[in-house]
Structures are given as C-alpha cells and as structure tokens.
Write a protein that holds these residues in place. Structure first.
Motif, PDB file in Angstrom:
ATOM      1  N   THR A 194      -7.989   6.852   2.289  1.00 20.72           N
ATOM      2  CA  THR A 194      -9.930   6.927   2.249  1.00 20.72           C
ATOM      3  C   THR A 194     -10.284   7.455   2.777  1.00 20.72           C
ATOM      4  N   ASP A 433      -7.735  -1.335   7.021  1.00 23.59           N
ATOM      5  CA  ASP A 433      -7.257  -2.311   5.904  1.00 23.59           C
ATOM      6  C   ASP A 433      -7.144  -3.792   6.171  1.00 23.59           C
ATOM      7  N   ILE A 435      -8.188  -7.683   6.367  1.00 24.77           N
ATOM      8  CA  ILE A 435      -8.844  -8.408   5.584  1.00 24.77           C
ATOM      9  C   ILE A 435      -9.778  -9.502   6.078  1.00 24.77           C
ATOM     10  N   PRO A 444      -2.025  -6.924   6.202  1.00 24.80           N
ATOM     11  CA  PRO A 444      -1.656  -6.978   4.833  1.00 24.80           C
ATOM     12  C   PRO A 444      -0.082  -6.878   4.924  1.00 24.80           C
ATOM     13  N   GLU A 448       3.024  -8.012   2.631  1.00 29.68           N
ATOM     14  CA  GLU A 448       4.056  -7.628   1.886  1.00 29.68           C
ATOM     15  C   GLU A 448       5.134  -7.542   2.736  1.00 29.68           C
ATOM     16  N   TYR A 461       1.832  -3.996  -2.452  1.00 31.48           N
ATOM     17  CA  TYR A 461       1.202  -3.742  -1.379  1.00 31.48           C
ATOM     18  C   TYR A 461      -0.141  -4.508  -1.611  1.00 31.48           C
ATOM     19  N   TYR A 463      -4.102  -6.315  -0.535  1.00 38.17           N
ATOM     20  CA  TYR A 463      -5.888  -5.320   0.105  1.00 38.17           C
ATOM     21  C   TYR A 463      -6.581  -6.621  -0.422  1.00 38.17           C
ATOM     22  N   GLU A 472     -14.270 -11.983   1.894  1.00 37.50           N
ATOM     23  CA  GLU A 472     -13.013 -11.290   1.211  1.00 37.50           C
ATOM     24  C   GLU A 472     -11.685 -11.223   1.224  1.00 37.50           C
ATOM     25  N   LYS A 522      -4.274   2.599  -1.087  1.00 40.43           N
ATOM     26  CA  LYS A 522      -4.534   1.601  -1.353  1.00 40.43           C
ATOM     27  C   LYS A 522      -5.783   1.525  -2.202  1.00 40.43           C
ATOM     28  N   TYR A 523      -6.668   1.610  -1.764  1.00 41.58           N
ATOM     29  CA  TYR A 523      -8.577   2.064  -2.422  1.00 41.58           C
ATOM     30  C   TYR A 523      -8.633   2.219  -3.622  1.00 41.58           C
ATOM     31  N   ARG A 526      -7.743  -0.926  -4.855  1.00 43.38           N
ATOM     32  CA  ARG A 526      -8.633  -2.632  -5.060  1.00 43.38           C
ATOM     33  C   ARG A 526      -9.609  -2.161  -5.557  1.00 43.38           C
TER      34      ARG A 526
END
Length: 535
Positions: A194, A433, A435, A444, A448, A461, A463, A472, A522-523, A526
């Motif tokens: 990140t 992370d 949500i 998450p 997962e 994974y 996100y 979101e 993860k970004y 996303r």
C-alpha cells in the motif's frame, strides 16, 4: 565454540566475534561455491570495508544494494556496518522509476548492483533513470557485481576490494570503534503493498537483538545449518535469516534466488536443519515433481512468515518435510521485524490460526484505533508494540514517523488483532483493509477463511470496491483448482457468514499480484476490479 549468543553488539563487530570464537566453522556456503568459514568471511568483509573506505564511502553514507542473494550481498552487509555506512536494501523487482525514487529519497551516494534479475535488465533501467548521466541526486558512484564484463562507468567490485591496500587494518579498526549500537546501520523500504515506500531506519541494537531473539526461539546453535532462500533485501532474509543464524553461530546455506528444486537440493546436499519461506514457497517445494527424490530428514525447524499458514499445509510441512518444530513469525519492517512467534512445540491449531506469543522484552497491547483506549483480552483492535525493536523512524519523513510512533514510544502497526487468555495473538486483518459497508466494519480475513474451506478454492483474497448505495461492498479474487461458479461460492459464504459479509462479486484469477517478498498486493486486485466494473 561460543556459549550462548550475541546481542547489544554492532553488526560489524558480530562477525569479528564469530571469527574469533568459531574461525573454522562454516559461515556461508553455496552448493556450487563459494564456501566461507567465519574467519574467511571476516577477511572478505574487512577487505571490502577497506576498499570502500579507499573509494571515499563515509560513515553515515547511504549505500543502496540492488542484488539477489549473491555472496557479495552478505559480505557487504558486514563490510558496510564495519565502516558505519548505512546499507539501503533494494527490492529485486524494481523498475527505473522505482529505483530512481529510492536513490533520490535515500540520498544515496553509492549504488551496488548486479546485471539484472529475471526479465529486468538493471543496467538498462538505470540508464532510463539517468543514473549514468548524473541526473540522480547525490549519486556519485556505481559498483558492479558480476563475472561478466563490467559496463562502462561502473566500478567492478573486484577493483573495490583491490583498493583495500590503500587503507590500513588499524584505520578500519578506528572507523569501526566509532560506530555505536544505536546508530542507524540499515534502511529498508516498505514493500509497497500500500502507498509509496518509506525508508525505515534501523540500528544494530534493533536488528541484532531481534535476530538473536528469533534465533533463540528456534534453539539455534553452531550445529545448525539454515537454508536461506528468502530475499536478503527483506527483513526476513537479512535479519531473521543472517542475524538470526549468526547471533547463535549457525551456518547459512544460501540460495541466490528462490527456485524449489535449488532449495531442495541445498537441503539435501548441505544437510540443512532449518528452512525459511512464505507459504507459497513451501507449497512450491512440496508440489515439485522430484520432491520425493530429496532427503530432507536433516530438517527440524524453520520459519514461515508473510501470511498465515493453513492447517493442512502446516501438517504437510511438519510431516513430509520433517519439520516438527516449524514456527510462525509475525512483525513488520518497522519492528526490525519480529514481534511474535509461535513456540516450537505448540499445537498445530495455534501455529495455523495464530502468530504466536510476544517475543521476550517486548510490550504489546491492543487498542481501539479511534480512541487509543486499551482493549481487554479477546477483543479486536489495533496491535501496538514497544521495545528495543521499534525503528528509529522513517528517513526524511518526520510526519510519517510521528503518525507511526506515538509520544509514549508505541509503534502502531495498522494490523487488527486480538490476544487470547493464553497470550496467543491472532491477526484478523489490516485496519486500512477493513471494508466499511453501510457503516458495518468487515475484516476480509474471515471471508477469506470461509472461501478457502471450499474444495474448489486454492486461494482467495477479499477487498472492498466502491458501491453507490453502501459506499463499499465486498469483492473476492479467487484462484480455483476445480470448476466452480461465482454463484456457488457466494452461496457457500452465505451459508456461514452474516449477509453483509457475503461477497457481492467473485472474480477468478490465475495468480495474485505479489511483492518480491511474497506479500499480496490487495490494492492492485482492487484497482483491476474497479477497472473491470467501470469498463
């Protein structure tokens, strides 16, 4: 022979002490050579240190090392420490813009590099960045490691060592005596899962003592031989690996770049007793077609880090790889890196569902991320750590340093965690992370874990992606090993999870974007998902 271990010494002095105590013991070996005893490695490091001094490398100067696990990497780790220069590690997957950023942000005067790694030509990338045209800040010199012809304008590493004759042994000793255990000796840039990387400043006390603590948990002695296949540019390699072994007099059996067959061959031929890796590395080794051909019975322990290990994989590593004392470690670059570790004899469930107990001499607390109030055992919050392992700060970034370390010296990890009544820490996600769906906070990891229970899911994974109504919503990237539909997986989650946690979107992928140290980005998942939703 040594009795006990080393701590509260400089990185440079550590090797000197080992050369005196264990001069003929193997220190650093590669299957195809070279092989160094501690006395020989000390001689190599001192020669390189004197050569660097002759070249004009000063105390406190930042020296960027951009290379795989070549022998010179470890020689330089100690050589630079002996002269008080700061080793700045560079990820082997960097491209021109990224190495340009690192060189400028660290204000490095020296770069040491190899020719390249995999499909990346480092010389071409440096040319794109303007390194040979004098366009990178304070960069004065570039040193080249490699048997092939040295590119123009670069100084061969062999020439650096040859210049050692220009500096006396006494001159080196005088420089080494001026280096303190609390001086910054190492800078590592956060891996980039990140945000923009920041330079984490670490001292000898930070990393030597942390390496010693982790090695002690593994019960390392001079009889141990560690197969080191994780990258040296990462704390896992140069601290848990090099310093974790050397503070206890153990030998390193290094692999230049991860390759499962090379790892298995090294364990077999060198009779390694310990092995490190991220879960994906252990999977690659277990699934290698020639796995059964190698004798791994010399193994007993090791470290798995970077991600939690599913219980079935833990069982296979313990039995098929003969590692009954395999451990899980948790930490971050800013904590040198270790904070917790599972005991070598704890239950499998504790090794697969927790990251162990807090290392000796460290303090850990769980706080409300909003108010900072401490939370009781069993409740989730942000994990904070305080002790000798907390970084000195981020280089040239006082605001980020103050955001990470509070006025009482607590390092705020950004990880959501809980601590049970027995002191075992469970990481439940990243605070960032989380949500937030219609005001509900969703971790998450819980989703997962549910997806990974499905027989057709190899890995998953989770996100958040933007949602017009909830702000979101939950999305998942899944790597399947059997035919399965998104609808089936959504229904599978709905059977066990609250409705607001059930993924709205499931996207199938063949691989996950990772950093070179094995962390999932993860970004990027996303960003790609948002691009597909907007197309």
């Amino acid at each position: 022979m040594i009795s006990g271990s080393y701590r509260d010494v400089t990185v440079g002095d550590l090797l000197t002490f080992l050369a005196r105590a264990l001069p003929r013991n193997d220190a650093l070996v590669y299957v195809d050579g070279p092989r160094y005893t501690f006395a020989e490695l000390e001689d190599e490091s001192r020669r390189a240190a004197r050569g660097l001094m002759a070249l004009g490398v000063s105390s406190g100067e930042r020296v960027v090392l951009w290379a795989t696990n070549v022998p010179e990497w470890i020689v330089l780790q100690f050589a630079l420490a002996k002269i008080g220069a700061i080793l700045v590690t560079a990820n082997t997957s960097l491209r021109s813009k990224e190495i340009d950023y690192l060189l400028r942000q660290s204000e490095a005067a020296t770069l040491v590099t190899i020719g390249g790694f995999r499909d990346i030509d480092y010389i071409a990338e440096l040319e794109k960045a303007g390194a040979f045209a004098g366009r990178i800040g304070r960069l004065e010199r570039i040193i080249y490691i490699g048997a092939e012809n040295t590119p123009p304008a670069l100084i061969p590493f062999s020439e650096v060592c040859a210049r050692a004759e220009q500096v006396s042994e006494a001159g080196l000793d005088a420089r080494s005596r001026s280096v303190g255990v609390d001086d910054v000796i190492n800078m590592q840039y956060t891996s980039g899962t990140t945000g923009f990387p920041k330079g984490v400043m670490l001292s000898s006390r930070n990393i030597v003592n942390n390496g010693e603590a982790l090695g002690r948990q593994l019960a390392f002695t001079p009889a141990d031989r560690l197969c080191l296949c994780v990258p040296l540019f990462h704390c896992f390699g140069c601290v848990i690996g090099v310093l974790g072994a050397y503070t206890h007099g153990a030998c390193l059996c290094a692999v230049e770049a991860f390759d499962p067959s090379r790892v298995l061959e090294t364990i077999d031929r060198e009779r390694c007793t310990a092995l490190y890796g991220v879960p994906t590395m252990f999977i690659a080794e277990l699934e290698h077609p020639d796995f059964a051909r190698y004798d791994l019975t010399s193994l007993r322990t090791g470290v798995m880090a970077g991600a939690l290990c599913p219980e079935p994989l833990m069982r296979r590593v313990m039995t098929e790889m003969h590692m009954p004392e395999i451990t899980i470690a948790y930490g971050m670059t800013e904590s040198s890196p270790g904070i917790t570790m599972t005991p070598r004899d704890c239950a499998i469930g504790q090794r697969s569902q927790t990251v162990g107990v807090v290392l000796p001499e460290l303090e850990v607390k769980i706080v409300d991320p909003a108010s900072g109030a401490e939370r009781p055992a069993g409740e989730r919050g942000e994990l904070c750590c305080r002790g000798y392992n907390v970084m000195k700060g981020y280089y040239n970034d006082a605001d980020a340093t103050h955001a990470a370390i509070d006025a009482d010296g607590w390092l705020h990890t950004g990880d959501e965690a809980s601590i049970d009544a027995e002191g075992y820490v469970r990481i439940t996600g990243r605070i960032k992370d989380l949500i937030i769906r219609g005001g509900e906070n969703i971790a998450p990891k819980e989703i997962e874990d549910r997806l990974r229970e499905h027989h057709a899911v190899a890995d998953a994974y989770v996100y958040g992606v933007p949602d017009a109504f909830f702000g979101e919503t939950v999305a998942a990237a899944v790597r399947a090993n059997k035919q399965v539909s998104a609808e089936e997986l959504i229904a599978f989650c709905a059977d066990m999870l609250a409705k607001f946690k059930v993924p709205k979107y499931v996207r199938f992928v063949t691989e996950f974007p990772m950093t070179a140290s094995g962390k999932i980005q993860k970004y990027k998942l996303r960003q790609e998902h948002e691009r597909l939703l907007n197309s």
